[in-house]
Design a protein around this motif. Structure first.
Motif, short mmCIF file in Angstrom:
data_model
loop_
_atom_site.label_atom_id
_atom_site.label_comp_id
_atom_site.label_asym_id
_atom_site.label_seq_id
_atom_site.Cartn_x
_atom_site.Cartn_y
_atom_site.Cartn_z
N SER A 156 15.75 167.50 44.69
CA SER A 156 14.84 168.35 43.92
C SER A 156 15.07 168.16 42.42
N PHE A 157 16.30 167.90 42.03
CA PHE A 157 16.53 167.62 40.60
C PHE A 157 15.89 166.30 40.20
N ALA A 158 15.92 165.34 41.13
CA ALA A 158 15.34 164.03 40.79
C ALA A 158 13.81 164.12 40.72
N SER A 159 13.24 165.18 41.29
CA SER A 159 11.78 165.30 41.28
C SER A 159 11.27 165.96 40.02
N THR A 160 12.15 166.42 39.14
CA THR A 160 11.66 167.08 37.92
C THR A 160 10.95 166.05 37.04
N THR A 161 10.07 166.55 36.20
CA THR A 161 9.29 165.66 35.34
C THR A 161 10.21 164.85 34.45
N THR A 175 10.16 160.79 34.54
CA THR A 175 9.69 160.00 33.39
C THR A 175 10.79 159.09 32.86
N THR A 176 12.05 159.52 33.01
CA THR A 176 13.15 158.66 32.57
C THR A 176 13.25 157.44 33.47
#
Lengths: 400, 340
Positions: free
Chosen positions: B297-302, B306-307
């Motif tokens: 879920s952290f990897a799914s943040t915008t 974008t990084t």
């Protein structure tokens, strides 16, 4: 011949004859007869027989010889397809550079994955390869298709467009995959009475490549290297205790089978210049496992048989719909006819995967050696029926 | 701060599903030594228990209502579900509304039975066969189960809404003075998963049955020599593991509408979870399940996507590869499990 003993030579010749004459053998029914739907002699299907045959033969070099069950082989197939289509896009529609690059890239990719996954064995290895394949699928499907860096073209699939460079494409070369001008789609149809036989250039290119691949597989099976791989399968621990590092051998087997998969992927793109991510999904990896097991693991001809069997029945079964079934059982009384059709209905047409799953379970449970073992058992039974009296006592099975 | 908490919460519900499936997989592997590729199919069957119950409850008969007329003046046909006719409109509507939680009640016996039949009918015969054969036969079984469900329920996802009372969102951060708005059902799912996991651990830790099972996991032969029918207990454990997967599936329906291949999608990830947690370690499976869910879920943040574009798709596999290369036994793996 070619450094093979007599038995292998005859096997090779039989396979060569079968592939060369496949357009005749697979088209036994006249085109206008009711049984024509069982004909498999059309180019598209024959090419798939061969391509999946190559794929399964390569998979068998890993699984059949070393016993390492990879659940991610489709990733190499997909990588092969992608690199072949990129060759079409950049150079020309000639299939030779495309297939060469497909094999090389798949080889490098499998070297990378094999280096990591082969640190573990057994279930860990299966799960690791599965994870790698799913990761490649995710990469191809979404990650590597962003506008900045579009390597795979995501959901649409990679294909050749008009504005691609194609720097080596000649002015009058065909606008389709070709081998020095010979288009892969060109088909000569021979009509003999009610029969029609298709001779397709693409099929014969595949067939020749498969003969080479099959020959190499025989050589690998019979070589000291193949013997070493079998030793790994029967007892890896003992190999390690004798002071031998098995990893280079298993890694070599992994890379070789990855290159076979890349070759199959390249050929697939050469027959139809498209590459999609779904080729890398784990269902595709499962399919090649099914083919190998169904045909006979660790045998030479088994995987080819399994691939042909699955692809043939996939095509035929999925064509059978209710009206065809009603046609078959029309001789039964009406109520019974409907009942029989209702019972068979879930297993044909779209339900082909159900039949495949059941068949696969039955093979794993009762016939671990696959179709080849089934054939051997049948042959033995027939032979023994003739001479029931003389039971050869003290017959020893060669140790695995 | 709020957004970090929100991401952790987001990870918890998916992590719960991973943890529950991985727990079942580990239970089966730890007791019977079998790698069950059909475990995802059990998860899916659980979800379709809820679907079937919902359809069953919505079975209705038609009556002609003379009081209501359509625009031509003909009396309207009104559909009344049987349950409403039997238990009165209020209770009936309540039962239909609470179909998903009620499905837990029918899912438990069904899944126990499915697990029992599977173990006795098929997997029993594969203890002496190589691991590859076990993988293959359960893989075949998974295909068969999946296709049967597809035949009866079709290929499209089927909506299974949660009860109205648990639908919608709640501001769960209000008590802490923060603003965290979150779907209620996901919180319910997490609590439910915690309850099940706690129950399983308590069962293994504090009951005689659990003690015998743990002893059997450590040394099956000795327990057998002491005159205990360990096979029978392991069979029951298989049934329990199947039930855990099934219950996880029942409750997951409202989060993600069930379709016939949901099991396989979860299975691949659950295997990764098991490997990361350490084969054969129950706490490891649960820990890795939640950990990977939160990481995903952290990897799914915008910010993350974008990084590194697409990081959310591959993060779990990357973590698994790194863990396996640095700690081959997984986070909490025991020595001597699957090391041959």
């Amino acid at each position: 011949m070619f450094g093979l003993d007599k038995k292998d030579t005859s096997l090779l010749i039989v396979v060569a004859l079968l592939t060369l004459l496949a357009p005749f053998i697979l088209n036994p029914f006249p085109t206008d007869s009711g049984l024509a739907q069982f004909n498999a002699g059309y180019p598209d299907l024959m090419q798939r027989f061969i391509i999946f045959g190559i794929f399964a033969v390569g998979f068998n070099i890993l699984f059949g010889l070393t016993g390492y069950l990879s659940f991610g082989h489709a990733a190499f197939l997909g990588v092969g397809s992608y690199s072949a289509v990129w060759m079409f896009k950049l150079l020309s529609y000639n299939i030779l550079p495309a297939i060469a690059l497909a094999v090389v890239v798949a080889g490098l990719f499998s070297l990378l994955i094999g280096y990591v996954s082969l640190r573990r064995s057994g279930i860990y290895f299966s799960i690791l390869t599965l994870a790698f394949a799913q990761m490649s699928f995710a990469l191809a499907y979404s990650v590597l298709s962003n506008p900045k860096f579009n390597l795979t073209n995501g959901e649409t699939g990679l294909q050749v467009y008009n504005d691609d460079p194609q720097i080596l494409q000649g002015a009058n070369a065909p606008d389709l995959p070709h081998l020095f001008g010979l288009s892969m789609r060109s088909t000569y149809t021979m009509e003999v009475g009610p029969w029609a036989f298709d001779f397709n250039a693409g099929y014969y290119v595949c067939a020749v490549i498969m003969m080479i691949a099959f020959y190499l597989a025989i050589r690998i099976f019979r070589s000291p290297f193949g013997m070493m791989l079998r030793a790994v399968k029967s007892n890896q621990q003992r190999m390690n205790y004798t002071g031998l590092n098995t990893r280079p051998y298993t890694l070599a087997a992994f890379v070789i089978s990855g290159m076979y998969a890349g070759l199959a992927g390249g050929l697939m793109a050469a027959m139809d210049p498209l590459a999609g991510a779904e080729r890398m999904q784990w269902t595709a990896s499962g399919e090649v496992v099914l083919m190998t097991i169904l045909g006979g693991t660790g045998t030479l001809i088994g995987p080819v048989l399994g691939a042909g069997f699955i692809k043939y029945f996939e095509n035929i079964f999925s064509k059978i719909n209710d009206s065809v079934l009603h046609g078959w059982f029309a001789f039964l009384p009406d109520g019974l006819e409907d009942a029989v059709v209702t019972i068979i209905h879930p297993f044909v047409g779209k339900g082909w995967h159900l039949t495949l799953g059941i068949l696969f379970m039955l093979v794993v449970i009762f016939l671990p050696g696959g179709l080849v073992e089934g054939g051997q058992r049948l042959a033995k039974w027939i032979r023994n029926r003739g001479k029931t009296e003389d039971k050869t006592s003290g017959k020893t099975e060669p140790a695995e | 701060m709020d957004s970090i908490l929100l991401q952790i919460l987001n990870g918890l519900d998916k992590g719960s599903a991973y943890a529950l499936i991985a727990l079942g997989l580990t239970l089966i592997f730890g007791t019977l030594g079998v790698v069950n590729f059909a475990h995802g199919a059990l998860f899916m069957i659980g979800a379709f228990c809820a679907v079937s119950l919902q359809r069953l409850l919505n079975l209705s008969f038609e009556t002609i209502d003379e009081t209501q007329k359509d625009f031509l003046g003909n009396p309207l046909k009104v559909k009344t579900p049987y349950v409403e006719a039997w238990f009165g409109p209020d209770v009936g509507a309540w039962i239909i509304d609470w179909a998903v939680p009620l499905a837990l009640l029918i899912a438990i016996p069904i899944m126990l039975a499915v697990g029992y039949i599977m173990e006795r009918g098929l997997i029993k015969h594969f203890y002496k066969r190589p691991h590859a054969d076990q993988i293959l036969v359960t893989f075949g079984l998974a295909i068969v189960l999946q296709e049967i469900v597809k035949y009866f329920f079709g290929a499209n996802p089927i909506q299974t809404p949660p009860p109205d009372a648990l639908n919608g969102v709640a501001n769960i951060g209000a008590a802490l003075g923060m603003d965290i708005v979150y779907p209620v059902w996901r919180i319910v799912y997490f609590c439910f998963a915690t309850l099940i996991i706690g129950g399983i651990f308590a069962f293994l830790q504090f009951t005689t049955f659990g003690m015998v099972v743990r002893a059997g996991m450590a040394d099956r032969e000795t327990v057998g020599l002491l005159g205990i029918n360990i096979d029978r207990r392991f069979t029951i454990m298989f049934g329990i593991a199947a039930a855990v997967a099934g219950l996880a599936g029942v409750m997951y329906g409202p989060i993600n509408p069930p379709n016939y291949h949901m099991g396989m999608d979860f299975l691949v990830l659950s295997f990764v979870v098991v490997v990361v947690g350490g084969m054969g370690s129950l706490p490891g499976a649960v820990l890795a399940g939640f950990l990977l869910g939160i990481l995903e879920s952290f990897a799914s943040t915008t910010w993350a996507t974008t990084t590194i574009p697409g990081i959310n798709q591959i993060i779990i596999y990357l973590v698994a590869i790194i863990v396996l290369l640095t700690r081959p036994r997984g986070l909490m793996g025991r020595k001597g499990v699957m090391e041959d």
